[in-house]
Design a protein around this motif. Structure first.
Motif, short mmCIF file in Angstrom:
data_model
loop_
_atom_site.label_atom_id
_atom_site.label_comp_id
_atom_site.label_asym_id
_atom_site.label_seq_id
_atom_site.Cartn_x
_atom_site.Cartn_y
_atom_site.Cartn_z
N ILE A 201 1.23 -1.31 -0.13
CA ILE A 201 0.03 -0.03 -0.20
C ILE A 201 1.16 0.91 -0.37
O ILE A 201 0.66 2.03 -1.00
CB ILE A 201 -0.68 -0.35 0.87
N LYS A 202 1.97 0.96 1.30
CA LYS A 202 2.31 2.25 0.04
C LYS A 202 3.38 2.57 -0.90
O LYS A 202 3.56 3.79 -0.90
CB LYS A 202 4.07 2.14 1.66
N GLU A 203 3.88 1.80 -1.47
CA GLU A 203 4.39 2.08 -2.21
C GLU A 203 2.93 2.02 -3.87
O GLU A 203 3.63 3.05 -4.75
CB GLU A 203 4.80 0.67 -2.93
N TRP A 204 2.10 2.04 -3.65
CA TRP A 204 0.98 2.51 -4.00
C TRP A 204 0.87 3.97 -4.25
O TRP A 204 0.68 4.84 -4.85
CB TRP A 204 0.18 1.35 -4.31
N VAL A 205 0.80 3.96 -2.57
CA VAL A 205 1.26 5.49 -2.64
C VAL A 205 1.91 6.11 -3.21
O VAL A 205 1.53 7.52 -3.52
CB VAL A 205 0.79 5.42 -1.22
N GLY A 206 3.44 6.12 -2.89
CA GLY A 206 3.97 6.48 -3.66
C GLY A 206 4.29 6.46 -5.14
O GLY A 206 4.68 7.71 -5.66
N PHE A 207 3.81 5.48 -5.70
CA PHE A 207 3.29 5.47 -7.01
C PHE A 207 2.88 6.83 -7.76
O PHE A 207 3.05 7.33 -8.43
CB PHE A 207 2.78 4.18 -7.28
N PHE A 208 1.38 6.46 -7.20
CA PHE A 208 0.44 7.58 -7.69
C PHE A 208 1.18 9.66 -7.50
O PHE A 208 0.41 10.36 -8.07
CB PHE A 208 -1.17 7.92 -7.06
N VAL A 209 1.79 8.94 -5.91
CA VAL A 209 2.95 10.98 -5.94
C VAL A 209 3.45 10.97 -6.72
O VAL A 209 3.16 12.08 -7.26
CB VAL A 209 2.93 10.97 -4.17
N ILE A 210 4.00 10.02 -7.04
CA ILE A 210 5.00 10.43 -8.22
C ILE A 210 4.40 10.53 -9.62
O ILE A 210 4.27 11.84 -10.26
CB ILE A 210 5.95 9.28 -8.53
N LEU A 211 2.95 9.83 -9.91
CA LEU A 211 2.57 9.98 -11.09
C LEU A 211 2.23 11.46 -10.89
O LEU A 211 1.53 12.08 -12.42
CB LEU A 211 1.59 8.88 -11.27
N SER A 212 1.21 11.49 -9.59
CA SER A 212 0.75 13.01 -9.58
C SER A 212 1.45 13.69 -10.09
O SER A 212 2.03 15.41 -11.05
CB SER A 212 -0.04 13.52 -8.52
N SER A 213 2.49 14.70 -9.42
CA SER A 213 3.88 15.69 -9.25
C SER A 213 4.37 15.71 -10.34
O SER A 213 4.45 16.83 -11.10
CB SER A 213 4.53 14.79 -8.73
N VAL A 214 4.63 14.76 -11.86
CA VAL A 214 5.00 14.59 -13.30
C VAL A 214 3.64 15.52 -13.86
O VAL A 214 4.19 15.98 -14.48
CB VAL A 214 5.69 13.21 -13.53
N LEU A 215 2.25 14.79 -13.84
CA LEU A 215 1.35 15.66 -14.53
C LEU A 215 0.89 16.90 -14.53
O LEU A 215 1.14 17.55 -15.15
CB LEU A 215 0.40 14.64 -14.29
N ILE A 216 1.76 16.95 -13.14
CA ILE A 216 1.83 18.88 -12.89
C ILE A 216 2.21 19.48 -12.88
O ILE A 216 2.27 20.62 -13.93
CB ILE A 216 1.15 18.47 -11.08
#
Length: 319
Positions: A289-304
């Motif tokens: 779960i922790k890794e999935w959270v990091g996964f979507f945080v990275i994705l969000s930061s790159v998209l923004i």
């Protein structure tokens, strides 16, 4: 050739010209860098398979550069790309090649003293260094929102990759940051060279120089072993490691020519996400779960960051 063929040929040229112009202006650079990240995601996974099949690290690195030379040389021949480069660029190409070697050495040496996750977090902060150098050179202007995205990216990398309870070695940290410095200056210098002579020629010389240096080191140090894979799985893993490695860098610098080194570097941080997805598919690994959270945080930061960069590019041609 008939009038009909001439008309079709002209129509094809017009359509291709219009399409390439549109794609280059809007999406081509982004698409190339994303494909580059996907290609690079295969590199650590194929390397792990190759090493598990008995391949030595020294042979894996040598084969990576050798495959690059063998792959790019016929491509340049078929496309009639000239190997000759301006004399003033020769020292810069050599410097970029040694920075690439320094990055590889620092990465593999640092993991002997630090957890691989911590080493990767340090190395993947390279877009911040690239952005700061470009900012101070007045090549781009970074605003507060983009800086916030950079720190959000670091938080995502930390959440996804770092494992609690691992020991921290000061020497390993120093080597990791040395690798980070090599990474930053390699991207900055190589991007400018690629803009002049092209990504294919640049990567050919980087592979050729890197191969020469590695073979020289191996010949001078008898203690270095060269173990080749003995299974089909290992051979395919070595081959794919080299092919995807060189494709990723060729595509990266081609994309950076259209969108700039800073945006390309930030988009390249999608690679851990693709690597994680490939590890799930190829190696059967699962994310917590922790890794999935990091996964979507990275994705969000790159998209923004990309949305902010695109908005700035619509307002100015300097980004």
């Amino acid at each position: 050739m008939s009038d009909k063929d001439n008309a079709l040929a002209k129509l094809k040229i017009c359509l291709e010209s219009w399409l390439m112009q549109y794609v280059q202006q809007k999406y081509l650079g982004v698409i190339l860098v994303i494909i580059s990240s996907i290609c690079f995601a295969f590199v650590p996974n194929s390397a792990k398979i190759a090493l598990d099949e008995g391949t030595s690290l020294s042979f894996l690195l040598v084969s990576r550069y050798a495959i690059g030379v063998a792959l790019l040389l016929p491509i340049m021949f078929l496309t009639k790309t000239k190997l000759a480069v301006p004399n003033y660029l020769a020292p810069r190409i050599i410097k970029a090649s040694f920075l690439a070697l320094g990055l590889i050495w620092a990465t593999y040496h640092a993991v002997e003293f630090l957890d691989v996750g911590l080493v990767l977090i340090i190395l993947y902060s390279f877009p911040i260094g690239v952005a700061l150098i470009s900012h101070f050179k007045k090549e781009i202007l970074i605003n507060f929102q983009q800086i916030a995205c950079m720190f959000l990216l670091l938080f995502g990398l930390w959440t996804m990759i770092y494992e609690e309870g691992v020991s921290v070695n000061l020497y390993g940290l120093v080597i990791s940051f040395a690798g980070l410095i090599c990474f930053i200056f390699f991207i900055v210098s190589a991007s400018k060279i690629a803009d002049t002579i092209g990504s294919t020629v640049l990567n050919f010389y980087i592979c050729l120089i890197g191969l020469s240096v590695l073979l020289t080191v191996i010949l001078l140090h008898s203690g270095i072993t060269m173990s080749v894979p003995t299974t089909l799985k290992g051979i395919l893993a070595v081959a794919s490691n080299g092919v995807f490695f060189i494709l990723s860098w060729v595509l990266y610098f081609k994309g950076a020519k259209f969108i700039g080194a800073t945006r390309a570097s930030f988009l390249a941080c999608l690679e851990p996400l693709f690597a994680a997805l490939l590890a799930i598919l190829l190696l059967g690994q699962l994310l917590s779960i922790k890794e999935w959270v990091g996964f979507f945080v990275i994705l969000s930061s790159v998209l923004i960051f990309e949305i902010l960069s695109d908005a700035k590019r619509n307002n100015t041609t300097n980004f």
